[in-house]
Design a protein around this motif. Structure first.
Motif, PDB file in Angstrom:
ATOM      1  N   SER A   8       4.048   0.582  -1.319  1.00  0.00           N
ATOM      2  CA  SER A   8       3.847   0.538   0.131  1.00  0.00           C
ATOM      3  C   SER A   8       4.674   1.610   0.839  1.00  0.00           C
ATOM      4  CB  SER A   8       4.206  -0.854   0.675  1.00  0.00           C
ATOM      5  OG  SER A   8       3.376  -1.835   0.095  1.00  0.00           O
ATOM      6  N   PHE A  15       2.280   1.665   3.771  1.00  0.00           N
ATOM      7  CA  PHE A  15       1.710   0.337   3.992  1.00  0.00           C
ATOM      8  C   PHE A  15       2.775  -0.683   4.388  1.00  0.00           C
ATOM      9  CE2 PHE A  15      -1.429   1.486   0.359  1.00  0.00           C
ATOM     10  CZ  PHE A  15      -2.288   2.111   1.249  1.00  0.00           C
ATOM     11  N   ASN A  16       2.309  -1.779   4.982  1.00  0.00           N
ATOM     12  CA  ASN A  16       3.153  -2.945   5.233  1.00  0.00           C
ATOM     13  C   ASN A  16       3.090  -3.819   3.973  1.00  0.00           C
ATOM     14  OD1 ASN A  16       4.234  -5.415   5.915  1.00  0.00           O
ATOM     15  ND2 ASN A  16       2.990  -5.713   7.757  1.00  0.00           N
ATOM     16  N   LEU A  27      -2.653  -6.223  -0.827  1.00  0.00           N
ATOM     17  CA  LEU A  27      -2.952  -4.846  -1.262  1.00  0.00           C
ATOM     18  C   LEU A  27      -4.092  -4.859  -2.283  1.00  0.00           C
ATOM     19  CD1 LEU A  27      -2.409  -1.801  -1.476  1.00  0.00           C
ATOM     20  CD2 LEU A  27      -0.526  -2.309  -3.056  1.00  0.00           C
ATOM     21  N   LYS A  51      -7.116  -5.312  10.346  1.00  0.00           N
ATOM     22  CA  LYS A  51      -5.999  -4.437   9.957  1.00  0.00           C
ATOM     23  C   LYS A  51      -4.957  -5.197   9.135  1.00  0.00           C
ATOM     24  CE  LYS A  51      -7.132  -0.539  12.167  1.00  0.00           C
ATOM     25  NZ  LYS A  51      -8.567  -0.763  12.340  1.00  0.00           N
ATOM     26  N   ASN A  81      -4.344  -3.793   3.061  1.00  0.00           N
ATOM     27  CA  ASN A  81      -4.184  -2.398   2.662  1.00  0.00           C
ATOM     28  C   ASN A  81      -5.084  -2.101   1.479  1.00  0.00           C
ATOM     29  OD1 ASN A  81      -2.004  -2.068   4.527  1.00  0.00           O
ATOM     30  ND2 ASN A  81      -0.635  -3.046   3.052  1.00  0.00           N
ATOM     31  N   ASN A  99      -3.213   1.619   6.706  1.00  0.00           N
ATOM     32  CA  ASN A  99      -3.967   0.577   5.989  1.00  0.00           C
ATOM     33  C   ASN A  99      -4.732   1.116   4.782  1.00  0.00           C
ATOM     34  OD1 ASN A  99      -4.217  -0.422   9.146  1.00  0.00           O
ATOM     35  ND2 ASN A  99      -3.853  -2.091   7.697  1.00  0.00           N
ATOM     36  N   ASN A 109      -5.069   4.522   1.857  1.00  0.00           N
ATOM     37  CA  ASN A 109      -4.619   5.793   1.305  1.00  0.00           C
ATOM     38  C   ASN A 109      -5.331   6.040  -0.021  1.00  0.00           C
ATOM     39  OD1 ASN A 109      -3.116   8.216   1.094  1.00  0.00           O
ATOM     40  ND2 ASN A 109      -1.336   7.215   2.039  1.00  0.00           N
TER      41      ASN A 109
END
Length: 256
Positions: free
Chosen positions: A67, A72-73, A78, A106, A109, A134, A136
């Motif tokens: 993350s 990311f959060n 994920l 949102k 991720n 969110n 990649n």
């Protein structure tokens, strides 16, 4: 008999007639995985090694590292995709899936690792800025990163159109990552849906709608942390090693 054997009778590059005629001699044995290479307890690619007893803290450490690297959060679920970006893997559907899911929600991720069709690569890469924070992507092949994704992701997306056996779903199970698969070939033979008392999330069509619906189901499972943690521990116990497959080969040899 395994599902992929039935599929081969319908689509086998011209061998359909032969395989149907000789179906009495036809036997299917799934591939195994190398459990010394794919072992979260000893894997040198991981930030933190773990086993069933500390799967929660182990996966959390690896997820946090991923993350941080991809913006990311770490508290959100994920979803990872690892594989060739080609039609057979339904990678052409991913750009629309990403747009559809993340334009409405949102609270998740998505990370993609792979390369393949240039057009698909471009479409996927173009979404990085639009859904920054969110989504990649890492275009290319990176063995170390793939191990880290199996360890750090909560779910693995595998919506393949064609998958005679499939190994990625077996790696994900070994690392406590819940597979989201299309019911085809070896995926149908190795992943049982949570709705059928199983441990994965399955869908029937290689379609944007089916994949998005499955992601929605996965988010609901993730919210039920008690059930989710139980499944993570359960799937790490599944034996998809070559020991199991080799025994089937030996048994087949003896039966002949």
């Amino acid at each position: 008999s395994p599902t992929y054997m039935e599929e081969l009778k319908e689509s086998a590059c011209g061998l359909e007639g032969l395989l149907s005629a000789e179906s009495g001699k036809f036997c299917g044995i799934l591939n195994g995985i190398d459990t010394s290479v794919w072992n979260p307890e000893t894997d040198k690619s991981l930030l933190k090694n773990y086993r069933i007893g500390n799967v929660i803290s182990g996966k959390k450490a690896n997820k946090t590292a991923l993350s941080k690297k991809y913006g990311f959060n770490p508290d959100l679920p994920l979803f990872g995709f690892i594989g060739r970006l080609v039609y057979e893997k339904s990678a052409d559907l991913l750009p629309e899936v990403i747009r559809e899911v993340l334009s409405k929600n949102k609270e998740l991720n998505i990370l993609i690792l792979g390369s393949g069709d240039e057009n698909i690569e471009k479409q996927i890469s173009a979404l990085k800025e639009e859904f920054k924070g969110n989504f990649n992507v890492h275009i290319g092949y990176d063995e170390e990163l793939s191990h880290l994704i199996y360890a750090g992701a909560d779910f693995l997306l595998m919506p393949s159109r064609v998958e005679p056996c499939g190994l990625n779903q077996m790696y994900s199970l070994r690392y406590g990552t819940v597979p989201i698969v299309r019911r085809t070939g070896g995926l149908r033979d190795t992943v049982i849906d949570i709705g059928d008392g199983g441990f994965g999330i399955c869908h029937d069509q290689a379609s944007v709608w089916d994949i998005c619906y499955s992601i929605g189901r996965a988010i609901e499972l993730f919210k039920d942390q008690k059930s989710f943690r139980k499944i993570q521990k359960q799937i790490m116990k599944i034996d998809n090693s070559w020991d199991k497959s080799a025994k089937e080969y030996v048994d087949l040899y003896k039966s002949i």
